[in-house]
Motif scaffolding. Structure first.
Motif, PDB file in Angstrom:
ATOM      1  N   GLN A  79     -10.231   0.519  -5.142  1.00 14.43           N
ATOM      2  CA  GLN A  79      -8.999   1.005  -4.639  1.00 14.43           C
ATOM      3  C   GLN A  79      -7.820   0.262  -5.422  1.00 14.43           C
ATOM      4  OE1 GLN A  79      -8.967   4.066  -3.063  1.00 14.43           O
ATOM      5  NE2 GLN A  79     -10.963   3.599  -3.585  1.00 14.43           N
ATOM      6  N   PHE A  81       0.814  -1.179   0.035  1.00 17.68           N
ATOM      7  CA  PHE A  81       0.115  -0.012  -0.021  1.00 17.68           C
ATOM      8  C   PHE A  81       0.804   1.355  -0.146  1.00 17.68           C
ATOM      9  CE2 PHE A  81      -2.853  -3.257   1.203  1.00 17.68           C
ATOM     10  CZ  PHE A  81      -4.060  -3.206   0.318  1.00 17.68           C
ATOM     11  N   THR A  82       2.230   1.325  -0.264  1.00 11.11           N
ATOM     12  CA  THR A  82       2.845   2.409  -0.651  1.00 11.11           C
ATOM     13  C   THR A  82       2.940   2.788  -2.211  1.00 11.11           C
ATOM     14  OG1 THR A  82       4.939   1.042  -1.104  1.00 11.11           O
ATOM     15  CG2 THR A  82       4.467   1.659   1.232  1.00 11.11           C
ATOM     16  N   LYS A 104      -1.052   4.873  -6.519  1.00  7.47           N
ATOM     17  CA  LYS A 104      -1.295   5.148  -5.007  1.00  7.47           C
ATOM     18  C   LYS A 104      -0.997   3.941  -4.132  1.00  7.47           C
ATOM     19  CE  LYS A 104      -6.433   4.112  -5.527  1.00  7.47           C
ATOM     20  NZ  LYS A 104      -7.776   4.882  -5.304  1.00  7.47           N
ATOM     21  N   ASN A 105      -0.837   2.536  -4.776  1.00  6.63           N
ATOM     22  CA  ASN A 105      -0.551   1.465  -4.268  1.00  6.63           C
ATOM     23  C   ASN A 105       0.001   0.574  -5.423  1.00  6.63           C
ATOM     24  OD1 ASN A 105      -2.606  -0.035  -5.609  1.00  6.63           O
ATOM     25  ND2 ASN A 105      -4.105   0.730  -3.854  1.00  6.63           N
ATOM     26  N   ARG A 106       0.458  -0.578  -4.967  1.00  5.11           N
ATOM     27  CA  ARG A 106       1.186  -1.685  -5.823  1.00  5.11           C
ATOM     28  C   ARG A 106       0.322  -2.600  -6.532  1.00  5.11           C
ATOM     29  NH1 ARG A 106       7.064  -1.152  -4.965  1.00  5.11           N
ATOM     30  NH2 ARG A 106       7.180   0.725  -3.487  1.00  5.11           N
ATOM     31  N   ALA A 146      -5.774  -5.198   2.950  1.00  4.85           N
ATOM     32  CA  ALA A 146      -5.564  -4.260   3.758  1.00  4.85           C
ATOM     33  C   ALA A 146      -6.010  -4.622   5.240  1.00  4.85           C
ATOM     34  CB  ALA A 146      -6.187  -2.801   3.499  1.00  4.85           C
ATOM     35  N   GLU A 182       2.561  -9.348  -0.216  1.00  2.00           N
ATOM     36  CA  GLU A 182       3.452  -8.723   0.584  1.00  2.00           C
ATOM     37  C   GLU A 182       4.889  -9.093   0.790  1.00  2.00           C
ATOM     38  OE1 GLU A 182       4.623  -5.241   2.867  1.00  2.00           O
ATOM     39  OE2 GLU A 182       2.941  -5.632   1.509  1.00  2.00           O
ATOM     40  N   GLY A 221      -4.571   0.397  -7.674  1.00  4.79           N
ATOM     41  CA  GLY A 221      -3.666   1.696  -8.157  1.00  4.79           C
ATOM     42  C   GLY A 221      -3.661   1.533  -9.384  1.00  4.79           C
ATOM     43  N   ILE A 274      -6.969   1.665   4.511  1.00  6.35           N
ATOM     44  CA  ILE A 274      -6.780   2.485   3.184  1.00  6.35           C
ATOM     45  C   ILE A 274      -7.846   3.299   3.043  1.00  6.35           C
ATOM     46  CG2 ILE A 274      -5.541   0.477   2.210  1.00  6.35           C
ATOM     47  CD1 ILE A 274      -7.901  -0.491   0.823  1.00  6.35           C
ATOM     48  N   ALA A 290      -8.575  -5.050  -2.515  1.00  5.42           N
ATOM     49  CA  ALA A 290      -7.572  -4.149  -1.838  1.00  5.42           C
ATOM     50  C   ALA A 290      -8.010  -4.003  -0.332  1.00  5.42           C
ATOM     51  CB  ALA A 290      -7.418  -2.709  -2.587  1.00  5.42           C
TER      52      ALA A 290
END
Length: 339
Positions: free
Chosen positions: A52, A6-7, A17-19, A321, A293, A54, A328, A317
């Protein structure tokens, strides 16, 4: 430890906004064989943006009518396609998601009436139509079609272009010695078999300066075909040409038995990432946040491409999360239910 999934991730001037990436998946939902966007596409893609993701990469979109996989594929071979595609990018971006498109030509795997074309006159299997071997003129016309497709993608507002060089479609057919038996400058050595992709990248880059991805099938699963070490070499060539990212899949240039299991293609993405020193995306039976992850934390790939799991759960997403203990962003309209 921060959840890397989520980076944000930036390529050139595009920041996701995320991967999480929605991998291109054909919907076979255009009507009248015209390649036009339909309500299904509007709902399908906007739902994953609201969920959500990305980056959404739109399904294989044909650069010529002859290059469709099926009669109901989306198209980008005519200026009349631009308005509908612009609707899709607008809907996607309303949710803070970046919009990508996969430019494609099916080659010998086109299931259409009439003539189909390929590097060599070899059918995919015994049930498939035998394609016409492309002439030099056919090759130049097709490269120009990819360029025109990129121009239209830019006008439609896409943030990312991906060239479909995987799964046994035209670019992949040129790359693999299993499907390319040519004896001219487009066949024989690896450099010659790469020439079609090289010239396509060169042409696209004359009209497109945004992030450019290429999807590859990094293993033919055949002893006489290509394997990941070959794609490390070609990925280096792509990087030298200005390709920004390799989306790493595998198989489908010839019928083959593939031993699939969760994350079975991740080692291919990892090998290309470190062997060619280029960012990669991992795809294939990645279904949980913890699994995604692990890939990112261990520097095995840079982005997570999700396919069928996003068909089952447009809000994956959120699911991931919760699994990773991350809060998020959510659509304001859904806040009361996003727990």
């Amino acid at each position: 430890m921060e959840a890397k999934l989520f980076t944000p991730y930036t390529i050139k001037d595009v920041t996701m906004k995320n991967r999480i990436v929605m991998a291109p998946m054909c919907m076979y939902s255009s009507h009248n064989e015209d390649g036009m966007v339909q309500n299904w596409h509007r709902i399908h893609y906007a739902s994953r943006a609201a969920g959500q993701v990305g980056l959404i990469i739109q399904e294989a979109t044909a650069v010529t009518a002859q290059g469709r996989i099926s009669p109901r594929d989306l198209g980008i071979w005519d200026d009349e396609h631009i308005d509908g595609l612009k609707e899709l990018t607008t809907l996607i971006k309303e949710h803070g998601t970046k919009a990508g498109i996969q430019l494609a030509h099916a080659g010998r795997k086109a299931v259409l009436e009439g003539e189909i074309i390929a590097p060599s006159a070899i059918p995919f299997d015994e049930k498939s139509k035998t394609p016409k071997e492309m002439t030099y003129e056919d090759i130049q016309v097709t490269i120009e079609a990819f360029k025109k497709g990129a121009e239209r993608a830019k006008k439609a507002g896409f943030d990312v272009i991906e060239l479909h060089g995987a799964h046994g479609y035209l670019i992949n057919e040129f790359l693999s010695p299993l499907s390319n038996k040519r004896t001219d400058e487009y066949g024989g050595s690896m450099e010659n078999r790469y020439r079609f992709l090289r010239e396509t990248i060169e042409a696209v880059k004359t009209v497109w300066d945004g992030p450019l991805f290429v999807r590859v099938s990094a293993n033919d699963y055949h002893q006489e075909g290509l394997a990941v070490d070959d794609y490390v070499i070609m990925s280096k060539w792509m990087k030298e040409q200005g390709v920004d990212f390799i989306d790493v899949s595998s198989g489908a240039v010839v019928p083959a038995r593939i031993n699939i299991f969760p994350g079975y293609q991740v080692p291919l993405a990892e090998k290309i990432k470190h062997g060619a020193n280029i960012p990669t995306g991992a795809v294939g039976l990645i279904t949980t946040g913890i699994q995604a992850e692990e890939i990112l934390q261990n520097d095995r790939a840079d982005l997570i491409f999700l396919a069928r799991v996003l068909l089952r759960d447009p809000y994956w997403a959120r699911t991931a999360a919760k699994e990773l203990g991350v809060a998020i962003e959510t659509p304001t309209q859904y806040e009361r239910g996003w727990i």
